[in-house]
Design a protein around this motif. Structure first.
Motif, PDB file in Angstrom:
ATOM      1  N   HIS A  71      17.958  45.104  63.732  1.00 13.80           N
ATOM      2  CA  HIS A  71      16.687  45.822  63.774  1.00 13.80           C
ATOM      3  C   HIS A  71      16.944  47.322  63.882  1.00 13.80           C
ATOM      4  N   CYS A  72      15.909  48.096  63.574  1.00 14.61           N
ATOM      5  CA  CYS A  72      15.964  49.542  63.783  1.00 14.61           C
ATOM      6  C   CYS A  72      14.592  50.018  64.241  1.00 14.61           C
ATOM      7  N   ALA A  73      14.571  51.120  64.951  1.00 13.76           N
ATOM      8  CA  ALA A  73      13.324  51.715  65.411  1.00 13.76           C
ATOM      9  C   ALA A  73      13.520  53.216  65.546  1.00 13.76           C
ATOM     10  N   ILE A  74      12.603  53.978  64.985  1.00 15.15           N
ATOM     11  CA  ILE A  74      12.614  55.430  65.119  1.00 15.15           C
ATOM     12  C   ILE A  74      11.206  55.852  65.509  1.00 15.15           C
ATOM     13  N   LEU A  75      11.081  56.444  66.689  1.00 14.05           N
ATOM     14  CA  LEU A  75       9.765  56.865  67.170  1.00 14.05           C
ATOM     15  C   LEU A  75       9.395  58.259  66.680  1.00 14.05           C
ATOM     16  N   GLY A  76      10.365  59.138  66.500  1.00 14.87           N
ATOM     17  CA  GLY A  76      10.060  60.518  66.110  1.00 14.87           C
ATOM     18  C   GLY A  76      10.512  60.810  64.694  1.00 14.87           C
ATOM     19  N   LEU A  77       9.635  60.615  63.727  1.00 13.67           N
ATOM     20  CA  LEU A  77       9.959  60.943  62.340  1.00 13.67           C
ATOM     21  C   LEU A  77       9.671  62.418  62.078  1.00 13.67           C
ATOM     22  N   ALA A  78      10.347  62.965  61.092  1.00 13.44           N
ATOM     23  CA  ALA A  78      10.172  64.380  60.742  1.00 13.44           C
ATOM     24  C   ALA A  78       8.882  64.577  59.945  1.00 13.44           C
ATOM     25  N   ALA A  79       8.420  65.815  59.882  1.00 13.18           N
ATOM     26  CA  ALA A  79       7.215  66.162  59.112  1.00 13.18           C
ATOM     27  C   ALA A  79       7.432  65.773  57.649  1.00 13.18           C
ATOM     28  N   PRO A  80       6.462  65.260  57.024  1.00 18.37           N
ATOM     29  CA  PRO A  80       5.051  65.156  57.378  1.00 18.37           C
ATOM     30  C   PRO A  80       4.702  63.833  58.079  1.00 18.37           C
ATOM     31  N   LEU A  81       5.696  63.098  58.556  1.00 10.58           N
ATOM     32  CA  LEU A  81       5.458  61.786  59.171  1.00 10.58           C
ATOM     33  C   LEU A  81       5.545  61.818  60.694  1.00 10.58           C
ATOM     34  N   GLU A  82       5.372  63.000  61.304  1.00  9.96           N
ATOM     35  CA  GLU A  82       5.556  63.127  62.746  1.00  9.96           C
ATOM     36  C   GLU A  82       4.597  62.271  63.575  1.00  9.96           C
ATOM     37  N   SER A  83       3.500  61.804  63.007  1.00 10.60           N
ATOM     38  CA  SER A  83       2.573  60.940  63.748  1.00 10.60           C
ATOM     39  C   SER A  83       2.819  59.468  63.454  1.00 10.60           C
ATOM     40  N   HIS A  84       3.954  59.156  62.829  1.00  2.00           N
ATOM     41  CA  HIS A  84       4.296  57.779  62.470  1.00  2.00           C
ATOM     42  C   HIS A  84       5.596  57.353  63.147  1.00  2.00           C
ATOM     43  N   ALA A  85       5.851  56.054  63.124  1.00  2.00           N
ATOM     44  CA  ALA A  85       7.102  55.496  63.635  1.00  2.00           C
ATOM     45  C   ALA A  85       7.632  54.504  62.597  1.00  2.00           C
ATOM     46  N   LEU A  86       8.926  54.215  62.656  1.00  2.00           N
ATOM     47  CA  LEU A  86       9.550  53.258  61.736  1.00  2.00           C
ATOM     48  C   LEU A  86      10.139  52.116  62.544  1.00  2.00           C
ATOM     49  N   PHE A  87       9.767  50.894  62.195  1.00  2.88           N
ATOM     50  CA  PHE A  87      10.330  49.698  62.807  1.00  2.88           C
ATOM     51  C   PHE A  87      10.768  48.766  61.697  1.00  2.88           C
ATOM     52  N   GLY A  88      11.955  48.187  61.824  1.00  2.00           N
ATOM     53  CA  GLY A  88      12.435  47.229  60.834  1.00  2.00           C
ATOM     54  C   GLY A  88      13.141  46.072  61.503  1.00  2.00           C
ATOM     55  N   VAL A  89      12.871  44.874  61.027  1.00  2.00           N
ATOM     56  CA  VAL A  89      13.567  43.670  61.473  1.00  2.00           C
ATOM     57  C   VAL A  89      14.169  43.046  60.220  1.00  2.00           C
ATOM     58  N   PHE A  90      15.488  42.832  60.234  1.00  2.00           N
ATOM     59  CA  PHE A  90      16.209  42.371  59.056  1.00  2.00           C
ATOM     60  C   PHE A  90      16.837  41.018  59.343  1.00  2.00           C
ATOM     61  N   ASP A  91      16.359  40.010  58.642  1.00  2.00           N
ATOM     62  CA  ASP A  91      16.862  38.653  58.816  1.00  2.00           C
ATOM     63  C   ASP A  91      18.186  38.537  58.081  1.00  2.00           C
ATOM     64  N   GLY A  92      19.178  37.941  58.712  1.00  2.00           N
ATOM     65  CA  GLY A  92      20.531  37.902  58.169  1.00  2.00           C
ATOM     66  C   GLY A  92      20.793  36.839  57.136  1.00  2.00           C
ATOM     67  N   HIS A  93      19.846  36.562  56.234  1.00  2.00           N
ATOM     68  CA  HIS A  93      20.078  35.550  55.200  1.00  2.00           C
ATOM     69  C   HIS A  93      21.289  35.900  54.333  1.00  2.00           C
ATOM     70  N   GLY A  94      21.568  37.173  54.146  1.00  2.00           N
ATOM     71  CA  GLY A  94      22.721  37.590  53.357  1.00  2.00           C
ATOM     72  C   GLY A  94      23.962  37.789  54.208  1.00  2.00           C
ATOM     73  N   GLY A  95      23.897  37.425  55.479  1.00  2.00           N
ATOM     74  CA  GLY A  95      25.010  37.611  56.396  1.00  2.00           C
ATOM     75  C   GLY A  95      24.773  38.808  57.295  1.00  2.00           C
TER      76      GLY A  95
END
Length: 127
Positions: free
Chosen positions: A87-111
């Motif tokens: 997984h990954c998570a970024i709470l502080g994105l750079a402009a113009p996305l400063e009011s957004h966050a990034l969350f990702g969950v990656f299932d290991g089907h490919g290993g």
């Protein structure tokens, strides 16, 4: 395959269907047509018992918080030989996305290497 509880050190085997060497993900709902699935071969998958002979129920957790947002993630290996998810998570994105966050969950089907690379590289492509 595999019924009842496994003894310590015993592996359970499940079978996943394959067509021409590729794993087939079963479709949800009812199959379409008479011949669907006739050319599907079975491939054994080993599931490894954890401490005490059952699934490994030890958890790995990660968490963080920002000014207005908190998050947490928890991983559990279970019967698999290794944790393959990431997984990954970024709470502080750079402009113009400063009011957004990034969350990702990656299932290991490919290993594990594939999911780990996606978790490591995607934030750099987006942020």
């Amino acid at each position: 395959a595999g019924g009842g509880p496994a003894a310590p050190g015993v592996r359970r085997t499940i079978e996943k269907p394959q067509v021409n060497g590729a794993t087939v993900v079963p479709a949800k709902g009812k199959p379409n047509g008479k011949g669907r699935g006739k050319d599907v071969a079975k491939r054994p998958i080993s599931l490894t018992a954890g401490p005490g002979g059952g699934p490994d129920r030890s958890q790995t957790s990660d968490a963080d918080s920002g000014a207005v947002l908190s998050w947490a993630a928890s991983e559990l290996r279970g019967w698999r030989p290794a944790m393959e998810d990431a997984h990954c998570a970024i709470l502080g994105l750079a402009a113009p996305l400063e009011s957004h966050a990034l969350f990702g969950v990656f299932d290991g089907h490919g290993g594990a290497a594939v999911s780990r690379r996606a978790a490591d590289d995607l934030p750099g492509e987006v942020a």
